[in-house]
Write a protein that holds these residues in place. Structure first.
Motif, PDB file in Angstrom:
ATOM      1  N   LEU B 147       0.837  -1.189   0.000  1.00  0.00           N
ATOM      2  CA  LEU B 147       0.000   0.000   0.000  1.00  0.00           C
ATOM      3  C   LEU B 147       0.877   1.246   0.000  1.00  0.00           C
ATOM      4  O   LEU B 147       1.169   1.798   1.059  1.00  0.00           O
ATOM      5  CB  LEU B 147      -0.893  -0.004   1.243  1.00  0.00           C
ATOM      6  N   TYR B 161      -9.730   2.451   5.418  1.00  0.00           N
ATOM      7  CA  TYR B 161     -10.129   1.315   4.593  1.00  0.00           C
ATOM      8  C   TYR B 161     -10.730   1.793   3.268  1.00  0.00           C
ATOM      9  O   TYR B 161     -10.611   1.127   2.242  1.00  0.00           O
ATOM     10  CB  TYR B 161     -11.121   0.421   5.342  1.00  0.00           C
ATOM     11  N   TYR B 164      -7.778   2.401   1.021  1.00  0.00           N
ATOM     12  CA  TYR B 164      -7.224   1.141   0.502  1.00  0.00           C
ATOM     13  C   TYR B 164      -8.041   0.654  -0.682  1.00  0.00           C
ATOM     14  O   TYR B 164      -7.514   0.202  -1.697  1.00  0.00           O
ATOM     15  CB  TYR B 164      -7.232   0.048   1.581  1.00  0.00           C
ATOM     16  N   HIS B 168      -6.316   1.361  -4.209  1.00  0.00           N
ATOM     17  CA  HIS B 168      -5.528   0.153  -4.485  1.00  0.00           C
ATOM     18  C   HIS B 168      -6.380  -1.096  -4.674  1.00  0.00           C
ATOM     19  O   HIS B 168      -5.838  -2.193  -4.787  1.00  0.00           O
ATOM     20  CB  HIS B 168      -4.534  -0.076  -3.345  1.00  0.00           C
ATOM     21  N   ASP B 209      -7.006  -8.929   3.582  1.00  0.00           N
ATOM     22  CA  ASP B 209      -7.836  -8.607   2.427  1.00  0.00           C
ATOM     23  C   ASP B 209      -8.562  -9.850   1.917  1.00  0.00           C
ATOM     24  O   ASP B 209      -8.520 -10.916   2.541  1.00  0.00           O
ATOM     25  CB  ASP B 209      -7.014  -7.931   1.324  1.00  0.00           C
ATOM     26  N   GLU B 216      -2.394  -4.835   6.891  1.00  0.00           N
ATOM     27  CA  GLU B 216      -2.242  -3.754   7.863  1.00  0.00           C
ATOM     28  C   GLU B 216      -2.201  -4.346   9.259  1.00  0.00           C
ATOM     29  O   GLU B 216      -2.903  -5.302   9.555  1.00  0.00           O
ATOM     30  CB  GLU B 216      -3.440  -2.804   7.746  1.00  0.00           C
TER      31      GLU B 216
END
Lengths: 234, 234
Positions: B147, B161, B164, B168, B209, B216
DNA sequence: TAGTGGTCTAGACCACGCA
DNA sequence: GCGTGGTCTAGACCACTAC
């Protein structure tokens, strides 16, 4: 609008578990038997059972049947004991001492347990070890109107939930935990051999039975040295 | 023996969400469309979608469709923010300060994030208030290889979040929390205006994920005055 | 071999949201 | 009215367990 059939079936099955028609550790009737009796299709019974299995209210085993869960010590550990090592390793609490007595309900517990303030409550105070060292003191409060207990004397089974189920047909179906940090009170510090006012975890738990009734509330203090409360969120 | 069809379908759908074939906030193709494309019956697709919905990986809305969840601030709060008042009232954290910097990976984090010790990590340190008073300091650690982040400068979106996912295409699918009690370190005590060494909650969280990759890790300190970490066990 | 839950399919109808 | 997911049914076959 009526609830969907499978939810009605679900409630019927929960009621039968709560009233003792089904017995812990024993299989429920088969899907086809339930479907015939309740005048729905087997698929509808299946869906009801699936929702129950998702909530851990029944256990399904292919080839064997669908079982009402038994409140064994192993189950209590796996399902309700959340303390682990820092790496997630599971820990097993070992009883050190236990004391049963009766007290007038403290104000902050009376409302939670829906009893009058100063009504008599049973308090079980116990100390347990983790990794061979005293690590937790718990006060477990119950209403004798719901769960009579020998106020003094007779020894208590190791796993309390086992006792609730065997002696009173009360199965714990859900627990709500509230975790905070606090300074160790004197009696806790003394019991688990840490300095007074050392930081400890305080876990307040309300436990509910199959009918949604609150049957127990407990306050557990944990010394969190390489130990913590673990949970997965999805 | 191959996995059941509905689990294979589940994995296909997860992969499509992870790779961007499906987009957050948008509906997936209908059950019948997926069934036709994947050469299974609609019932099998439904079962796959039901398991995804049970894990909060999709959201089903009757009459509308099945949606890939969007990492909104509301959702992060509802799904992943566990701090509540003593009576269970939900609390909303309000940002006070935020600081982004790069540090060599501390030993205890390097192994968790699978990077070499001293490899550069991004650290986001932020302070937030609950009930109008500073209550929490968090250190959020991420691997810039996964990230990338503006190491200094550009402001960060309120909900991490969300960033993210938008920037990404990384959706948080699961988090593991480890909660312990500790004495407030000096920098925490100063940031949230409590005495040094006061008892505080320390929540260590690893967030994963859709592909199961750890993206994270964070360490959050909470002042637990009438506040706690709430969770329901079944 | 018999009986259980697990998977998969096919089809009907209902409830909901929207144009 | 149309398309979506939600419910309910019926039936076939598979996988597992016990006897």
């Amino acid at each position: 609008m009526p609830a969907p059939l499978y939810l009605q079936i679900r409630e019927i099955l929960i009621a039968r578990m709560a009233t003792g028609t089904f017995r812990p550790g024993h299989p429920l009737p088969s899907e086809f038997a339930l479907a015939a009796e309740l005048n729905v299709s087997q698929g509808t019974v299946r869906k009801a059972l699936d929702t129950l299995a998702a909530d851990n209210l029944v256990i399904r085993r292919q080839g064997l049947g669908t079982f009402m869960p038994e409140a064994t010590a192993e189950r209590a550990l796996f399902q309700y004991f959340r303390m682990t090592g820092a790496d997630g390793e599971s820990l097993i609490p070992v009883p050190i001492s236990e004391d049963i007595s009766t007290h007038p309900a403290p104000a902050h517990l009376a409302s939670r347990l829906s009893v009058a303030e100063n009504a008599p409550l049973i308090r079980i105070r116990r100390v347990r070890a983790l990794r061979h060292a005293p690590a937790t003191l718990e006060d477990i409060w119950i209403d004798p109107q719901i769960l009579p207990m020998p106020a003094n004397g007779a020894p208590l089974p190791n796993a309390l939930y086992t006792h609730y189920q065997r002696a009173h047909n009360i199965s714990i179906a859900r627990a709500e935990d509230f975790v905070s940090a606090t300074a160790a009170p004197a009696h806790v510090a003394q019991a688990i051999s840490i300095p007074q006012d050392a930081p400890v975890l305080l876990v307040r738990r309300d436990a509910y039975d199959l009918t949604g009734r609150l049957v127990e509330t407990r306050e557990s203090y944990f010394h969190t040295d390489g130990i913590g409360y673990s949970v997965t969120l999805r």
